[in-house]
Write a protein that holds these residues in place. Structure first.
Motif, PDB file in Angstrom:
ATOM      1  N   THR A 197       0.832  -1.206   0.000  1.00 37.61           N
ATOM      2  CA  THR A 197       0.000   0.000   0.000  1.00 37.61           C
ATOM      3  C   THR A 197       0.866   1.255   0.000  1.00 37.61           C
ATOM      4  O   THR A 197       0.628   2.197  -0.762  1.00 37.61           O
ATOM      5  N   ILE A 198       1.887   1.256   0.856  1.00 36.01           N
ATOM      6  CA  ILE A 198       2.796   2.408   0.915  1.00 36.01           C
ATOM      7  C   ILE A 198       3.562   2.549  -0.396  1.00 36.01           C
ATOM      8  O   ILE A 198       3.708   3.653  -0.934  1.00 36.01           O
ATOM      9  N   ALA A 199       4.046   1.412  -0.928  1.00 38.81           N
ATOM     10  CA  ALA A 199       4.802   1.436  -2.183  1.00 38.81           C
ATOM     11  C   ALA A 199       3.960   1.983  -3.335  1.00 38.81           C
ATOM     12  O   ALA A 199       4.472   2.657  -4.229  1.00 38.81           O
ATOM     13  N   GLY A 200       2.657   1.710  -3.290  1.00 46.42           N
ATOM     14  CA  GLY A 200       1.771   2.187  -4.343  1.00 46.42           C
ATOM     15  C   GLY A 200       1.687   3.701  -4.408  1.00 46.42           C
ATOM     16  O   GLY A 200       1.302   4.259  -5.442  1.00 46.42           O
ATOM     17  N   ALA A 201       2.062   4.362  -3.323  1.00 43.43           N
ATOM     18  CA  ALA A 201       2.017   5.828  -3.295  1.00 43.43           C
ATOM     19  C   ALA A 201       3.318   6.463  -3.771  1.00 43.43           C
ATOM     20  O   ALA A 201       3.383   7.688  -3.936  1.00 43.43           O
ATOM     21  N   ASN A 202       4.354   5.648  -4.017  1.00 43.19           N
ATOM     22  CA  ASN A 202       5.671   6.209  -4.301  1.00 43.19           C
ATOM     23  C   ASN A 202       5.717   7.009  -5.598  1.00 43.19           C
ATOM     24  O   ASN A 202       6.202   8.136  -5.631  1.00 43.19           O
ATOM     25  N   THR A 203       5.222   6.424  -6.684  1.00 37.45           N
ATOM     26  CA  THR A 203       5.250   7.120  -7.972  1.00 37.45           C
ATOM     27  C   THR A 203       4.468   8.429  -7.889  1.00 37.45           C
ATOM     28  O   THR A 203       4.919   9.470  -8.381  1.00 37.45           O
TER      29      THR A 203
END
Length: 304
Positions: free
Chosen positions: A193-199
């Protein structure tokens, strides 16, 4: 018939998020302290989560054997890019030179690569792309980090690099991948979930920096020179090397296309975090990404 839909969709998405960041900055929604918070959030939280997620892939003896060539090619590309960064930018101011060196070893293959490789080369291309970015991630958070991190002596520098959240994420991710150790369900869901916000956050930050840059100042001699190196010169060297080494055509195709990706958005993030001319870094990211909308399809057509 090659399918460029995924390429244009990804690039269009990146630009829309970047424009949103520009609008938010110009309207005062994101102020200077907000930009600093975004920078720390990306470096300390979303990027490490994204790195950890990228190592969550199936890894067995058969995949190891089939992907060994792409690993070797990717490592050689990173070493070559590191060496090129040492000789291609004489006469540049130190802050800009560090940005250019980092942007030479670190492309946007991590964001654009998987979708483009799958759309153009199919499922095997997707696998190769996932393996290709592993050496790049290791280089960008080891050698690359030294371009931005300053310390009074080598021991302190090594300590700062080794304890960096992104380096720790690479180390943990590598162990999990080699050992095929699954993360606990709730923890894995949190990381993804956190990684999905990176871009989103990284490109939003690029947009807030770009808000202070007049569009007419994007292209100049230095940014055009870098874009040529990133989008034409490096993939041309990779193509020549693959042909001389009689590398499998699919491996060569994936390597050439991914080595010709534009500057990674994290280049501007790192420059903003460590005070290395974030405006120039942003111009390099934006201009090379714009020009890649022409060069990447041309490379794909040339490769056939």
């Amino acid at each position: 018939m090659m399918d460029f839909t995924s390429l244009f969709e990804m690039q269009g998405m990146l630009f829309l998020i970047m424009i949103l960041g520009m609008i938010l900055k110009k309207r005062g929604v994101v102020r200077q302290d907000g930009k600093a918070f975004l920078t720390d959030l990306v470096i300390q939280v979303t990027l490490p989560a994204s790195i950890l997620k990228s190592f969550q892939m199936e890894f067995n003896q058969q995949i190891l054997t089939s992907c060994m060539v792409i690993v070797i090619v990717a490592v050689l590309i990173q070493v070559g890019s590191w060496l090129l960064g040492m000789i291609l930018y004489p006469g540049f101011a130190d802050q800009r030179k560090k940005v250019l060196q980092y942007a030479t070893i670190c492309s946007n293959a991590g964001i654009l690569g998987n979708s483009i490789a799958e759309g153009i080369f199919g499922s095997l291309g997707l696998l190769y792309a996932a393996i290709y970015v592993i050496p790049q991630r290791i280089f960008m958070w080891s050698v690359g980090l030294t371009y931005f991190t300053e310390a009074p002596d080598k021991r302190t520098l090594v300590k700062k690099v080794v304890t960096h959240p992104c380096i720790l994420a690479v180390a943990v991710g590598f162990v999990l991948m080699i050992g095929q150790i699954p993360l606990p369900g709730f923890f894995n869901t949190t990381v993804r979930t956190i990684a999905g916000a990176n871009t989103f956050l990284a490109m939003l930050l690029v947009g807030t920096i770009l808000a202070d840059v007049p569009v007419r100042e994007l292209p100049d001699r230095e940014t055009l020179y870098y874009s040529f190196i990133r989008l034409v010169f490096v993939p041309l060297l990779v193509l020549i090397g693959c042909r001389l080494g009689k590398v499998d055509s699919l491996v060569a195709g994936v390597s050439v296309v991914l080595s010709g990706m534009p500057a990674a958005s994290v280049t501007a993030v790192m420059a903003s975090k460590y005070g290395k001319d974030e405006i120039f870094a942003t111009r390099c990211v934006v201009l090379s990404t714009l020009l890649s909308m022409v060069t990447v399809p041309l490379w794909c057509v040339f490769l056939g």
